[in-house]
Design a protein around this motif. Structure first.
Motif, PDB file in Angstrom:
ATOM      1  N   ALA A 153       0.902  -4.668 -22.559  1.00  0.00           N
ATOM      2  CA  ALA A 153      -0.492  -4.719 -22.120  1.00  0.00           C
ATOM      3  C   ALA A 153      -1.005  -6.153 -22.118  1.00  0.00           C
ATOM      4  N   ALA A 154      -0.633  -6.921 -23.151  1.00  0.00           N
ATOM      5  CA  ALA A 154      -1.071  -8.314 -23.210  1.00  0.00           C
ATOM      6  C   ALA A 154      -0.513  -9.107 -22.038  1.00  0.00           C
ATOM      7  N   GLU A 155       0.754  -8.885 -21.692  1.00  0.00           N
ATOM      8  CA  GLU A 155       1.330  -9.576 -20.540  1.00  0.00           C
ATOM      9  C   GLU A 155       0.705  -9.091 -19.241  1.00  0.00           C
ATOM     10  N   ALA A 156       0.401  -7.798 -19.160  1.00  0.00           N
ATOM     11  CA  ALA A 156      -0.198  -7.248 -17.938  1.00  0.00           C
ATOM     12  C   ALA A 156      -1.569  -7.854 -17.675  1.00  0.00           C
ATOM     13  N   ARG A 157      -2.314  -8.139 -18.731  1.00  0.00           N
ATOM     14  CA  ARG A 157      -3.647  -8.746 -18.544  1.00  0.00           C
ATOM     15  C   ARG A 157      -3.531 -10.131 -17.916  1.00  0.00           C
ATOM     16  N   ARG A 158      -2.387 -10.766 -18.078  1.00  0.00           N
ATOM     17  CA  ARG A 158      -2.182 -12.091 -17.489  1.00  0.00           C
ATOM     18  C   ARG A 158      -1.502 -12.019 -16.127  1.00  0.00           C
ATOM     19  N   THR A 159      -1.208 -10.794 -15.673  1.00  0.00           N
ATOM     20  CA  THR A 159      -0.491 -10.614 -14.414  1.00  0.00           C
ATOM     21  C   THR A 159      -1.478 -10.227 -13.310  1.00  0.00           C
ATOM     22  N   PRO A 160      -1.682 -11.086 -12.310  1.00  0.00           N
ATOM     23  CA  PRO A 160      -2.602 -10.739 -11.212  1.00  0.00           C
ATOM     24  C   PRO A 160      -2.151  -9.466 -10.510  1.00  0.00           C
ATOM     25  N   GLY A 161      -3.124  -8.609 -10.181  1.00  0.00           N
ATOM     26  CA  GLY A 161      -2.828  -7.372  -9.473  1.00  0.00           C
ATOM     27  C   GLY A 161      -2.628  -6.173 -10.352  1.00  0.00           C
ATOM     28  N   VAL A 162      -2.730  -6.344 -11.681  1.00  0.00           N
ATOM     29  CA  VAL A 162      -2.552  -5.233 -12.607  1.00  0.00           C
ATOM     30  C   VAL A 162      -3.897  -4.892 -13.261  1.00  0.00           C
ATOM     31  N   THR A 163      -4.253  -3.620 -13.258  1.00  0.00           N
ATOM     32  CA  THR A 163      -5.452  -3.135 -13.942  1.00  0.00           C
ATOM     33  C   THR A 163      -5.035  -2.540 -15.283  1.00  0.00           C
ATOM     34  N   VAL A 164      -5.608  -3.057 -16.363  1.00  0.00           N
ATOM     35  CA  VAL A 164      -5.311  -2.543 -17.703  1.00  0.00           C
ATOM     36  C   VAL A 164      -6.527  -1.804 -18.201  1.00  0.00           C
ATOM     37  N   VAL A 165      -6.342  -0.528 -18.551  1.00  0.00           N
ATOM     38  CA  VAL A 165      -7.421   0.305 -19.096  1.00  0.00           C
ATOM     39  C   VAL A 165      -7.175   0.461 -20.585  1.00  0.00           C
ATOM     40  N   GLY A 200       0.779  -1.236   0.000  1.00  0.00           N
ATOM     41  CA  GLY A 200       0.000   0.000   0.000  1.00  0.00           C
ATOM     42  C   GLY A 200       0.806   1.278   0.000  1.00  0.00           C
ATOM     43  N   HIS A 201       2.132   1.195   0.049  1.00  0.00           N
ATOM     44  CA  HIS A 201       2.940   2.410   0.106  1.00  0.00           C
ATOM     45  C   HIS A 201       3.270   2.969  -1.274  1.00  0.00           C
ATOM     46  N   ILE A 202       3.314   2.103  -2.279  1.00  0.00           N
ATOM     47  CA  ILE A 202       3.684   2.522  -3.633  1.00  0.00           C
ATOM     48  C   ILE A 202       2.579   2.103  -4.597  1.00  0.00           C
ATOM     49  N   ARG A 203       2.179   3.025  -5.489  1.00  0.00           N
ATOM     50  CA  ARG A 203       1.236   2.739  -6.552  1.00  0.00           C
ATOM     51  C   ARG A 203       1.878   3.126  -7.883  1.00  0.00           C
ATOM     52  N   LEU A 204       1.345   2.598  -8.956  1.00  0.00           N
ATOM     53  CA  LEU A 204       1.897   2.873 -10.277  1.00  0.00           C
ATOM     54  C   LEU A 204       0.775   3.144 -11.260  1.00  0.00           C
ATOM     55  N   ALA A 205       0.913   4.225 -12.026  1.00  0.00           N
ATOM     56  CA  ALA A 205       0.023   4.513 -13.145  1.00  0.00           C
ATOM     57  C   ALA A 205       0.908   4.820 -14.336  1.00  0.00           C
ATOM     58  N   GLY A 206       0.757   4.043 -15.408  1.00  0.00           N
ATOM     59  CA  GLY A 206       1.635   4.228 -16.544  1.00  0.00           C
ATOM     60  C   GLY A 206       0.948   3.917 -17.854  1.00  0.00           C
ATOM     61  N   THR A 207       1.648   4.185 -18.933  1.00  0.00           N
ATOM     62  CA  THR A 207       1.162   3.849 -20.270  1.00  0.00           C
ATOM     63  C   THR A 207       2.107   2.832 -20.882  1.00  0.00           C
ATOM     64  N   VAL A 208       1.546   1.897 -21.651  1.00  0.00           N
ATOM     65  CA  VAL A 208       2.339   0.816 -22.232  1.00  0.00           C
ATOM     66  C   VAL A 208       1.858   0.519 -23.643  1.00  0.00           C
ATOM     67  N   GLY A 209       2.684  -0.220 -24.379  1.00  0.00           N
ATOM     68  CA  GLY A 209       2.338  -0.678 -25.708  1.00  0.00           C
ATOM     69  C   GLY A 209       1.561  -1.979 -25.662  1.00  0.00           C
ATOM     70  N   ASP A 210       1.192  -2.468 -26.826  1.00  0.00           N
ATOM     71  CA  ASP A 210       0.333  -3.652 -26.918  1.00  0.00           C
ATOM     72  C   ASP A 210       0.973  -4.889 -26.300  1.00  0.00           C
ATOM     73  N   ARG A 211       2.271  -5.106 -26.537  1.00  0.00           N
ATOM     74  CA  ARG A 211       2.915  -6.321 -26.035  1.00  0.00           C
ATOM     75  C   ARG A 211       2.897  -6.375 -24.514  1.00  0.00           C
TER      76      ARG A 211
END
Length: 443
Positions: free
Chosen positions: A427-439, A414-425
């Motif tokens: 993003a695809a890996e992030a969708r498979r990573t628990p704990g990551v929200t992809v918008v 809870g001490h560190i949060r991340l908001a970033g922008t990424v490319g398609d590749r």
């Protein structure tokens, strides 16, 4: 869409009252520094003394008391709203501990992150013209001017914390003159602060905030180039339950938004040795070697962990991160290779340097980053948000995956949060990573 003179809400604003509602001096205003600003500004006399007095008399006390009821609820931005901002309209984005924005070029990824940073800078006290130097470019293209020739944009957010969800909405006039024309702070279905432009000839907006005493609301003018929410701790006495509610909500929003660091590592600026100094990482990470010199001496546990992380994202065997003091008085960071010749960081690839810099921001805290700290609130009650536009830029699959896993792990406490922008590749890996929200943003 034109920007009306007020933000919609149940509160209405009446004529200014005299006395303590006098407008703030326009040339003696203290201003804090935040990522992307010009640097720390020393408060001047007058209002600077008022600000010091507020801190010495317990500014942040209402927030700390609210925190006692929800000890695990550190303020954090949980929703970002771009009602009419550049190319984004009616956009509402829920934010988690690790949130990545994805989409094709031109879909608004950078614009969305810029809106977050702009709100953070306004909460830190930066004037409107410094936050939006190109305000006209942020007006939606099809926005029509009203009868007075006014056009503008709208942005807002929700900050959750010990007071529950608190909404902040802002209407900014970009033409014919840049100014805040409406602001609304609300919580639990109640409008706590509302401002509106009543007299275009004055450099103020008329404000009213919840009092709930003998007088239901307090009315006073506020400057039209500063965020009213950030000024409330200096203007509200805190003598009634209503005033205490306003103060706690305002401080929650300020703490949640100001605790942000925009990081954009520039490898071309990170290769040369640098003079040792304060050791606070800059936005472009040009002083990475200086910061590693500090962490090596002051934060050996975190430094060792960064060296371990470096081994997962840099080519070859990495046994440590060292810092060498050079004869000319500068320092140079090196990768230690376990008996083999060291590799100066200046010889690393762009992706390796970006990976190291971003990992460092995740493993450290506000004290090691060149950002505006909320000194009145203990670090344990704050949550740092790293803003990273192009998080995976120049990174290979191994490096981007390693950063994702590190961000999820670090965000877990809870001490560190991340908001970033990424490319398609990524993003695809992030969708498979628990704990990551992809918008996913459309074009």
């Amino acid at each position: 869409m034109s920007v009306p003179a007020s933000v919609s809400g149940p509160a209405s604003v009446s004529a200014p009252a005299s006395g303590r509602g006098a407008s703030l001096p326009r040339v003696t205003r203290p201003r804090a520094s935040v990522p992307g600003a010009r640097g720390p500004v020393v408060p001047e006399a007058g209002e600077a003394q008022e600000a010091r007095g507020a801190r010495e008399s317990g500014e942040g006390q209402e927030f700390r008391e609210a925190q006692e009821g929800r000890p695990d609820a550190r303020p954090a931005v949980t929703e970002l709203r771009l009602s009419a901002f550049a190319g984004r309209r009616s956009a509402v984005h829920a934010l988690g501990p690790v949130t990545l924005f994805a989409g094709p070029s031109g879909s608004g990824k950078t614009t969305t992150l810029r809106a977050y940073e702009a709100l953070a800078r306004l909460c830190a006290g930066d004037p409107l013209d410094e936050v939006f130097p190109d305000a006209a470019d942020l007006v939606p293209e099809r926005a029509r001017p009203d009868a007075q020739g006014r056009r503008g944009f709208r942005v807002g957010c929700t900050v959750d914390g010990p007071c529950g969800p608190v909404r902040l909405d802002l209407a900014v006039q970009a033409e014919p003159r840049l100014r805040i024309v409406g602001e609304r702070l609300a919580a639990r279905g109640r409008t706590l602060l509302a401002t509106a432009l009543r007299d275009p000839g004055r450099s103020t907006v008329q404000a009213e905030w919840h009092t709930a005493g003998a007088t239901p609301v307090t009315r006073a003018p506020l400057p039209d180039d500063l965020l009213g929410t950030a000024l409330l701790p200096l203007r509200v006495a805190g003598k009634t339950p209503g005033q205490l509610e306003v103060l706690a909500a305002a401080e929650q929003v300020v703490v949640g938004l100001r605790s942000a660091f925009a990081c954009d590592p520039r490898p071309d600026r990170m290769r040369a040795p640098v003079p040792p100094g304060e050791g606070r990482l800059r936005r472009d990470c040009r002083n990475l070697a200086e910061v590693l010199h500090r962490t090596h001496n002051d934060c050996p546990r975190r430094h060792h962990r960064l060296a371990t992380v470096a081994g997962a994202g840099c080519a070859g065997t990495v046994t440590g991160l060292g810092v060498r003091e050079l004869p000319e008085g500068t320092v140079r960071a090196v990768l230690e290779r376990g008996g083999r010749p060291e590799t100066p960081l200046g010889r690393l690839g762009d992706g390796e340097l970006r990976y190291l810099a971003l990992a460092l921001t995740l493993l450290t805290g506000p004290g090691v980053l060149e950002m505006d700290r909320v000194a009145e609130v203990p670090d344990a009650m704050q949550s740092l948000t790293l803003l990273a536009d192009g998080l995976d830029r120049g990174l290979d699959r191994r490096q981007s995956g390693g950063l994702l896993r590190l961000a999820v792990e670090i965000a877990g406490d809870g001490h560190i949060r991340l908001a970033g922008t990424v490319g398609d590749r990524t993003a695809a890996e992030a969708r498979r990573t628990p704990g990551v929200t992809v918008v996913d943003l459309d074009g």
